[in-house]
Design a protein around this motif. Sequence first.
Motif, PDB file in Angstrom:
ATOM      1  N   SER A  24       4.294  69.796  64.862  1.00  0.00           N
ATOM      2  CA  SER A  24       5.034  68.543  64.953  1.00  0.00           C
ATOM      3  C   SER A  24       4.467  67.734  66.113  1.00  0.00           C
ATOM      4  O   SER A  24       4.203  68.282  67.189  1.00  0.00           O
ATOM      5  CB  SER A  24       6.521  68.810  65.204  1.00  0.00           C
ATOM      6  N   PRO A  25       4.284  66.418  65.941  1.00  0.00           N
ATOM      7  CA  PRO A  25       3.772  65.605  67.048  1.00  0.00           C
ATOM      8  C   PRO A  25       4.848  65.206  68.052  1.00  0.00           C
ATOM      9  O   PRO A  25       4.524  64.625  69.082  1.00  0.00           O
ATOM     10  CB  PRO A  25       3.223  64.363  66.327  1.00  0.00           C
ATOM     11  N   VAL A  26       6.121  65.525  67.775  1.00  0.00           N
ATOM     12  CA  VAL A  26       7.207  65.033  68.632  1.00  0.00           C
ATOM     13  C   VAL A  26       8.118  66.125  69.167  1.00  0.00           C
ATOM     14  O   VAL A  26       8.972  65.844  70.014  1.00  0.00           O
ATOM     15  CB  VAL A  26       8.062  63.986  67.881  1.00  0.00           C
ATOM     16  N   ARG A  27       7.970  67.368  68.716  1.00  0.00           N
ATOM     17  CA  ARG A  27       8.838  68.444  69.195  1.00  0.00           C
ATOM     18  C   ARG A  27       8.057  69.762  69.161  1.00  0.00           C
ATOM     19  O   ARG A  27       7.071  69.887  68.425  1.00  0.00           O
ATOM     20  CB  ARG A  27      10.118  68.544  68.351  1.00  0.00           C
ATOM     21  N   ARG A  36       2.978  61.201  61.065  1.00  0.00           N
ATOM     22  CA  ARG A  36       2.615  60.924  62.453  1.00  0.00           C
ATOM     23  C   ARG A  36       3.822  60.650  63.341  1.00  0.00           C
ATOM     24  O   ARG A  36       3.735  60.773  64.561  1.00  0.00           O
ATOM     25  CB  ARG A  36       1.630  59.751  62.514  1.00  0.00           C
ATOM     26  N   ASP A  37       4.987  60.318  62.744  1.00  0.00           N
ATOM     27  CA  ASP A  37       6.208  60.137  63.524  1.00  0.00           C
ATOM     28  C   ASP A  37       7.058  61.400  63.557  1.00  0.00           C
ATOM     29  O   ASP A  37       8.134  61.422  64.159  1.00  0.00           O
ATOM     30  CB  ASP A  37       7.035  58.961  62.999  1.00  0.00           C
ATOM     31  N   GLY A  38       6.605  62.479  62.904  1.00  0.00           N
ATOM     32  CA  GLY A  38       7.298  63.752  62.927  1.00  0.00           C
ATOM     33  C   GLY A  38       8.536  63.822  62.063  1.00  0.00           C
ATOM     34  O   GLY A  38       9.270  64.820  62.107  1.00  0.00           O
ATOM     35  N   ARG A  39       8.786  62.818  61.217  1.00  0.00           N
ATOM     36  CA  ARG A  39      10.028  62.759  60.445  1.00  0.00           C
ATOM     37  C   ARG A  39       9.938  63.454  59.088  1.00  0.00           C
ATOM     38  O   ARG A  39      10.958  63.773  58.491  1.00  0.00           O
ATOM     39  CB  ARG A  39      10.445  61.303  60.243  1.00  0.00           C
TER      40      ARG A  39
END
Length: 380
Positions: free
Chosen positions: A232-235, A286-289
């Motif tokens: 994940s790019p955000v977590r 790319r937003d991790g969603r």
Amino acid sequence: MNFTRRVLLGAGLCLALASGAQAQKPNGQLVYIGMHGDKITAARFDSAKGTLESIGPMAGNARPTWGLRLPGRAVIFFNEEAGNGGDAQGGVQAYRVNTATGALDKISDVRAGGGGTTHLWYDAPSRTLLMANYGGGSLATIPVAADGTLGAVASLTKFIGSGPHKRQGSPHAHGVSVDPSGKWALVSDLGSDRVWVLPFDRKSGKVGAYDATSPQHYVAPFGTGPRHMAWSPVRPVLYVADELTADVDTLAWDAAKGRLTLVQSLSTNADGFKGEASASEVAVSRDGRFVYVANRGDSTIVVHKVDPKTGALTRIQRLSSGGSMPWHFTLDGTGRWLLAANRDSNRINVLAINPATGMLSDSGHAMETKQPVHVLMSGL
């Protein structure tokens, strides 16, 4: 002819030549396609339209099934997946790219210390290429020079273990990555139902000592066959696609301890599915969603929404990959397109992504090419 007229005519000719050159400049970025065969094929992808147009074969290579670009350079790497069923060693080749024509000039060819080199990961801070050897059940690291040329193998780690499935008689390293902290190298091993977690030294470009009994290694349920991984790019979460059961695992990551903890295991098979389960690829938006998984059992791409607190997944869509046996897919840099390599139908299908919902739709664009199993968006 007076001087002024000659200058004007010369300027006009230069402008015409420049305009002609601009008009002839190819649109879109270069894409390189690996195959179950002996060629690397080039194409151009127009991210404004979603069109993919073939240029043609650019290099010979014994089974090129995974590619990477060297950041900041017009250089790409492709594996050579030789030796899965014999004594030959796999390897990796480096190519300089002609950005105008797509032509490839081989500048390095290095053996990987084991058979069946199947997956590559480039660690930019250490200038190190990591290679998973499926047939050899091993991980190799090699240094990369600033111009993209490759050095000799710096470290080689051979794994042990097996599993209950008929394809799990020995270790089969299928994927490799370096964690976001840069302290650990992780290897997904289809043969031993493990994600091996090894110390990684960015100064030397080598992995540390391997202890098969270390509690740091993640032990997957028997017979699942971990294949590929995506961070994940955000977590601090790692997603793992299990080839033999077509599950996708959500694993929480503790970089300080080098430990993975299972949060969720979710099947990507359709309800009531009776065929042979097989997942091939996993990627995160790319937003991790959103998380996307390719299911080869029914030739679909399965879309999942991510829980923002835990990283756990909820399935929101199942869509045809546009062909048969989606061996690989990639998300383009704009976040608007997914390109699926359907090996058995000799077709790369372009799916449109709705960035707001993560949902897919068939764009109507595709490209025919023989046995595609990897799509490298070069950014060039």
